[in-house]
Design an enzyme around this catalytic site. Sequence first.
Site, short mmCIF file in Angstrom:
data_model
loop_
_atom_site.label_atom_id
_atom_site.label_comp_id
_atom_site.label_asym_id
_atom_site.label_seq_id
_atom_site.Cartn_x
_atom_site.Cartn_y
_atom_site.Cartn_z
N ASN A 14 0.83 -1.21 0.00
CA ASN A 14 0.00 0.00 0.00
C ASN A 14 0.86 1.26 0.00
O ASN A 14 0.53 2.24 -0.67
CB ASN A 14 -0.97 -0.01 1.18
CG ASN A 14 -2.21 -0.83 0.89
OD1 ASN A 14 -3.07 -0.42 0.11
ND2 ASN A 14 -2.30 -2.01 1.48
N LYS A 88 0.21 -2.00 15.18
CA LYS A 88 0.10 -1.62 16.59
C LYS A 88 -0.99 -0.57 16.74
O LYS A 88 -1.26 0.19 15.80
CB LYS A 88 1.43 -0.98 17.04
CG LYS A 88 2.53 -1.96 17.29
CD LYS A 88 2.83 -1.95 18.77
CE LYS A 88 3.84 -2.92 19.21
NZ LYS A 88 3.79 -4.21 19.37
N LEU A 89 -1.57 -0.52 17.94
CA LEU A 89 -2.53 0.54 18.22
C LEU A 89 -1.77 1.87 18.28
O LEU A 89 -0.69 1.95 18.85
CB LEU A 89 -3.20 0.26 19.57
CG LEU A 89 -4.54 0.95 19.85
CD1 LEU A 89 -5.59 0.57 18.80
CD2 LEU A 89 -5.06 0.58 21.24
N ASN A 104 -6.92 4.70 7.93
CA ASN A 104 -6.38 3.34 7.88
C ASN A 104 -7.05 2.60 6.72
O ASN A 104 -8.17 2.96 6.33
CB ASN A 104 -6.70 2.63 9.20
CG ASN A 104 -6.19 1.20 9.23
OD1 ASN A 104 -5.07 0.92 8.80
ND2 ASN A 104 -7.01 0.28 9.72
N HIS A 106 -8.36 -1.28 5.66
CA HIS A 106 -8.64 -2.60 6.23
C HIS A 106 -9.13 -3.52 5.10
O HIS A 106 -9.94 -3.10 4.28
CB HIS A 106 -9.71 -2.47 7.31
CG HIS A 106 -9.98 -3.77 8.02
ND1 HIS A 106 -9.13 -4.27 8.98
CD2 HIS A 106 -10.98 -4.67 7.89
CE1 HIS A 106 -9.60 -5.43 9.41
NE2 HIS A 106 -10.72 -5.70 8.77
N ASP A 147 -10.09 -0.28 13.98
CA ASP A 147 -11.06 -0.47 12.87
C ASP A 147 -12.44 0.11 13.14
O ASP A 147 -13.43 -0.40 12.59
CB ASP A 147 -11.20 -1.97 12.54
CG ASP A 147 -9.87 -2.61 12.18
OD1 ASP A 147 -9.01 -1.91 11.62
OD2 ASP A 147 -9.70 -3.81 12.45
N GLU A 176 -7.53 -2.53 -2.63
CA GLU A 176 -6.87 -1.63 -1.67
C GLU A 176 -5.97 -0.64 -2.41
O GLU A 176 -5.98 0.56 -2.12
CB GLU A 176 -6.00 -2.44 -0.70
CG GLU A 176 -6.78 -3.34 0.24
CD GLU A 176 -5.86 -4.00 1.26
OE1 GLU A 176 -4.98 -3.32 1.81
OE2 GLU A 176 -6.04 -5.21 1.51
C1 GRF Z 1 -3.23 -4.76 3.90
O1 GRF Z 1 -4.03 -5.85 3.56
C2 GRF Z 1 -4.00 -3.74 4.71
O2 GRF Z 1 -5.36 -3.70 4.39
C3 GRF Z 1 -3.83 -4.24 6.11
O3 GRF Z 1 -2.53 -4.76 6.16
C4 GRF Z 1 -2.11 -5.16 4.85
C5 GRF Z 1 -0.83 -4.43 4.57
O4 GRF Z 1 -0.23 -4.83 3.37
N1 GRF Z 1 -4.13 -3.21 7.07
P1 GRF Z 1 0.96 -4.00 2.76
O5 GRF Z 1 2.07 -3.95 3.83
O6 GRF Z 1 0.46 -2.64 2.44
O7 GRF Z 1 1.40 -4.76 1.56
#
Ligand code: GRF
Length: 203
Positions: A14, A88-89, A104, A106, A147, A176
């Site tokens: 991401n 982590k939180l 964030n 998810h 979340d 994503e």
């Molecule tokens: C993703 O699936 C995201 O939705 C979740 O953790 C994963 C992270 O993947 N929170 P990357 O490190 O971005 O490849």
Amino acid sequence: MLRLAVFVSGRGSNLRSIHKAIRERRLSAEIVSVISNRDDAPALAFAAAEGIPVLSLERVPIDEHARAVLEFIGANGADFIALAGYMKLIPAEVVAAFRHRMVNIHPALLPDFGGKGMYGHRVHEAVIASGATVSGATVHLVDEEYDRGPIVMQRTVTVEDGDTPETLAARVLQVEHAIYPEALQLFAERRVDIIDNTIIIRS
Ligand code: GRF
């Protein structure tokens, strides 16, 4: 234009999709810092190789995380935080300092299949076990709980017969990578209003 601090723990796909969207001018932002809770996160290595200032919290005592994070992102002038696989939180002081300015991503359709312990393949295992025919990805504001913040953007994928957590994760990950830069661009264009904890996107 957003000045982004991106928080990571692992692979960093991401982070790379955000970085690519900036380079391709689909997202008006600059990544001004990357923070990880692990020294060995590939995402951290990617950021360092791109010349982005990085901070690892691995050897920072937990009660000093908030101060270390706020000092580091303050020094680099971040005005918005994107969590991208951060495990982590986030300390309450950081949430308070960046309220309505932290999102964030998810890998499921929140509010289902989220919360403490719902990460990685566990999410997709739970979706498949539930018999759901649709899953997807969610970008949401961050508050003090895992979340739970208001939802900015969601996009769905079909859960196919015979999907494994791996095949479903791969399909969700593509979504994503599409929606995270899009959602951030809404903030860059100042099109997100938050009224009574509800998000309104201006057209
Ligand atoms: C993703 O699936 C995201 O939705 C979740 O953790 C994963 C992270 O993947 N929170 P990357 O490190 O971005 O490849």
